[in-house]
Write a protein that holds these residues in place. Structure first.
Motif, PDB file in Angstrom:
ATOM      1  N   VAL A   1       7.475   2.608   8.372  1.00 20.52           N
ATOM      2  CA  VAL A   1       6.678   2.105   7.248  1.00 20.52           C
ATOM      3  C   VAL A   1       5.838   0.916   7.697  1.00 20.52           C
ATOM      4  N   GLU A   2       6.434  -0.007   8.442  1.00 22.48           N
ATOM      5  CA  GLU A   2       5.705  -1.184   8.896  1.00 22.48           C
ATOM      6  C   GLU A   2       4.621  -0.820   9.903  1.00 22.48           C
ATOM      7  N   LYS A   3       4.901   0.142  10.756  1.00 23.66           N
ATOM      8  CA  LYS A   3       3.897   0.587  11.720  1.00 23.66           C
ATOM      9  C   LYS A   3       2.713   1.224  11.014  1.00 23.66           C
ATOM     10  N   ASN A   4       2.978   1.989   9.967  1.00 21.50           N
ATOM     11  CA  ASN A   4       1.905   2.620   9.204  1.00 21.50           C
ATOM     12  C   ASN A   4       1.016   1.578   8.545  1.00 21.50           C
ATOM     13  N   GLY A   5       1.636   0.563   7.938  1.00 14.71           N
ATOM     14  CA  GLY A   5       0.896  -0.591   7.433  1.00 14.71           C
ATOM     15  C   GLY A   5       0.271  -0.466   6.065  1.00 14.71           C
TER      16      GLY A   5
ATOM     17  N   ILE B   1       5.397  -0.121  -2.286  1.00 13.14           N
ATOM     18  CA  ILE B   1       4.209  -0.400  -3.104  1.00 13.14           C
ATOM     19  C   ILE B   1       2.980  -0.247  -2.215  1.00 13.14           C
ATOM     20  N   ARG B   2       1.984   0.477  -2.714  1.00  4.60           N
ATOM     21  CA  ARG B   2       0.728   0.646  -1.974  1.00  4.60           C
ATOM     22  C   ARG B   2      -0.014  -0.674  -1.930  1.00  4.60           C
ATOM     23  N   LYS B   3      -0.357  -1.114  -0.711  1.00  2.00           N
ATOM     24  CA  LYS B   3      -1.064  -2.379  -0.541  1.00  2.00           C
ATOM     25  C   LYS B   3      -2.506  -2.276  -1.041  1.00  2.00           C
TER      26      LYS B   3
ATOM     27  N   MET C   1       6.737  11.268   9.269  1.00  3.35           N
ATOM     28  CA  MET C   1       6.647  10.150   8.328  1.00  3.35           C
ATOM     29  C   MET C   1       5.272   9.496   8.390  1.00  3.35           C
ATOM     30  N   GLU C   2       4.698   9.401   9.582  1.00  2.00           N
ATOM     31  CA  GLU C   2       3.358   8.822   9.701  1.00  2.00           C
ATOM     32  C   GLU C   2       2.349   9.671   8.936  1.00  2.00           C
ATOM     33  N   GLU C   3       2.432  10.976   9.076  1.00  2.00           N
ATOM     34  CA  GLU C   3       1.525  11.863   8.344  1.00  2.00           C
ATOM     35  C   GLU C   3       1.778  11.773   6.832  1.00  2.00           C
TER      36      GLU C   3
ATOM     37  N   MET D   1      -2.371  -0.489  12.398  1.00  2.00           N
ATOM     38  CA  MET D   1      -2.279   0.331  11.183  1.00  2.00           C
ATOM     39  C   MET D   1      -3.019   1.641  11.390  1.00  2.00           C
ATOM     40  N   ALA D   2      -2.373   2.757  11.059  1.00  2.00           N
ATOM     41  CA  ALA D   2      -3.032   4.048  11.150  1.00  2.00           C
ATOM     42  C   ALA D   2      -4.069   4.164  10.050  1.00  2.00           C
ATOM     43  N   GLU D   3      -5.239   4.741  10.379  1.00  2.00           N
ATOM     44  CA  GLU D   3      -6.268   4.963   9.378  1.00  2.00           C
ATOM     45  C   GLU D   3      -6.040   6.310   8.722  1.00  2.00           C
TER      46      GLU D   3
END
Length: 417
Positions: free
Chosen positions: A332-336, A415-417, A253-255, A1-3
C-alpha cells in the motif's frame, strides 16, 4: 508512486512512464445455485469474520502496528445461526467506527446526492447483502450527523462485482425485497479497471484478494527452483515457491490498488477483509496449511493408485496467498495512492470453544474451490478426493485443532489520497 493509466488495461510503471498490458485472469468463481455444495448454502465462514473483532478497540491505526485476526472459521459451524448474528453485530461496530471517524460524507455528497458503493468479489450472497445494508446505514448516519439541517435525501447505488462466470442469476434473485439502495452487477476481474474515473465513494472487498490473478508461472517450470512438484500450494514448500507466490501477490495488489485509485474519489474509503498471517509466523502453523497439505497427499495417493497421473498433480497449484500485515502495509505504501487508516489482526481462538466441525469445513472449502478442481480433474475424481480428505482430517483432529488456534485474518481500511 505508481501512476495510473487512463486505459483500463494498462498500468504505468517506472519513472520513464513505461506501460505494460495487464493479463486478465482465468475465471475463479464459487459454486453457484442452491445445491448441496453451493456457496449460498455453505458461505458461513465468510460471515464469521464479523465476530473476530468483538471487544476490540474502535481506534483506527495509523501505522504498521498489527494485531492477531482469522478466516475460514470451522469452529463456528457448531452453531451457525447464532454465530452469524454475533458476526453481524461485531462487524457493524468496526465499519461504523471507520466511517464515523474517517469518511467525510458531507464532502463526498457535495456534488451529487447519490453515493456509489462497490462490493468486489461479491459471490452469490447472502453475505454481500448484509454487508451492503450495514455500509449504507452507516453512511446515512454519518451524513445525518454531519448535516443535521440538510433537506437533501441521499440515494445509494451498490455495484456488485465478481468474475463473469459468477452466478449473478442466483445473486440477484436473492436480493432482499426491500433494500435501501439501487443495485447493479458489474462482471469483470478487480485486478483491472471496472468503473469510470472518480466515480466510487466506498469499496468493500471481503475474502477475495487472497485469490491471485494467476498461478505463478515458475511453479510449472521443471527447470526452476520454484517447481512445486508433489504439492498444490506453498505450504511447507521451498523458499523459492513461497517467494513466487509472494511476488505474484505483490504484483496483483499493485494492479488492484492502481485500478481503485482511478475509480475512487479523493477522500473515498476502501475496506478489505482477507486471510492474514502474523508477521514472521510460518504459514505451516495455520489450519489451512494442513488442509492444503492433505489435499496434495490425497491427490498423490490417487496418482500412486493410477486414478490420476502424477503430472496432473504437479501441474495443479492453488492460486491463494495469505499476506502478513507488514507485506500489506508495504504494498500500500509503495503504491502511494492510499493512506492506511486501519491495519490489524485479531486471534479468534479465545472467542470460540468446541471442536472443529471437519465435515462442514470441508464442504465449505469445496463450495469455494470446486470449480478450479473440476477444471483440472474429472468430477468423479473430485468426489473421491474430498471423501478421502475428510477422513484424513478426522484422523489428525489434534493437528487441526492446534493449527486453527493461530488462524488469522487481516482487516484493512484505506482512504484515497
Amino acid at each position: 508512486m505508481a501512476e495510473v493509466a487512463p486505459d483500463p488495461s494498462l498500468l504505468i510503471i517506472g519513472g520513464g512512464g513505461e506501460t505494460v498490458r495487464r493479463p486478465l485472469p482465468d475465471s475463479l468463481h464459487v459454486n453457484g445455485g442452491d445445491g448441496t455444495y453451493s456457496y449460498t448454502r455453505n458461505s458461513y465462514f465468510q460471515d464469521d469474520y464479523y465476530i473476530l473483532v468483538e471487544n476490540q478497540s474502535m481506534q483506527c491505526i495509523h501505522s504498521k502496528i498489527s494485531f492477531p485476526f482469522s478466516t475460514f472459521n470451522p469452529r463456528l459451524l457448531k452453531s451457525v445461526p447464532n454465530w452469524q448474528r454475533l458476526a453481524a453485530n461485531v462487524v457493524k461496530e468496526r465499519i461504523k467506527g471507520a466511517i464515523t471517524m474517517k469518511l467525510d460524507v458531507e464532502k463526498l455528497s457535495s456534488t451529487s446526492n447519490t453515493i456509489y458503493i462497490a462490493d468486489l468479489g461479491c459471490a452469490v450472497g447472502p453475505n454481500t447483502f448484509d454487508a451492503m445494508q450495514d455500509v449504507v446505514q452507516f453512511i446515512q448516519q454519518k451524513y445525518t450527523l454531519q448535516c443535521p439541517q440538510s433537506n437533501t435525501t441521499l440515494q445509494f447505488l451498490v455495484l456488485f462485482n465478481d468474475q463473469p462466470s459468477n452466478d449473478f442469476n442466483t445473486l440477484f434473485t436473492s436480493l432482499p425485497r426491500e433494500m435501501p439502495y439501487y443495485a447493479a452487477g458489474v462482471p469483470g476481474s478487480f485486478h483491472r479497471r471496472l468503473f469510470p474515473e472518480s466515480s466510487i465513494h466506498f469499496v468493500h472487498c471481503s475474502y477475495a484478494l487472497h485469490w491471485l490473478s494467476k498461478v505463478p508461472e515458475e511453479l510449472l517450470d521443471k527447470n526452476c527452483g520454484a517447481w512445486n512438484k508433489g504439492r498444490i500450494h506453498y505450504t511447507n514448500a521451498p523458499n523459492e515457491v513461497v517467494q513466487a507466490y509472494a511476488s505474484q501477490f505483490a504484483k496483483d495488489m499493485e494492479e488492484f490498488l492502481c485500478a481503485r485509485a482511478m475509480e475512487i474519489v479523493t477522500g473515498g474509503m476502501m475496506t478489505i477483509i482477507m486471510p492474514g498471517l502474523p508477521n514472521e509466523m510460518p504459514y505451516s502453523q495455520l489450519a489451512a496449511s494442513l488442509m492444503y497439505d492433505f489435499m496434495a497427499s490425497t491427490f498423490m495417493d490417487m496418482a500412486n493408485e493410477g486414478l490420476i497421473s502424477e503430472d496432473e498433480v504437479d501441474s495443479f497449484n492453488l492460486p491463494i496467498y495469505t499476506p502478513s500485515p507488514a507485506e500489506m502495509a508495504s504494498v500500500v505504501e509503495k503504491n502511494g495512492h492510499f493512506s492506511i487508516e486501519m491495519l490489524e489482526l485479531t486471534n479468534p481462538a479465545s472467542l470460540v470453544d468446541g471442536l472443529v466441525d471437519i465435515k462442514a469445513w470441508v464442504i465449505h472449502v469445496r463450495a469455494a474451490m470446486e470449480g478450479m478442481f473440476i477444471k483440472h480433474f474429472s468430477t468423479d475424481i473430485i468426489d473421491e478426493m474430498f471423501d478421502r480428505l475428510t477422513k484424513k482430517l478426522f484422523m489428525f483432529t489434534e493437528q487441526v485443532e492446534s493449527g486453527y488456534k493461530d488462524r488469522t485474518q487481516l482487516l484493512v481500511v484505506l482512504i484515497r489520497k
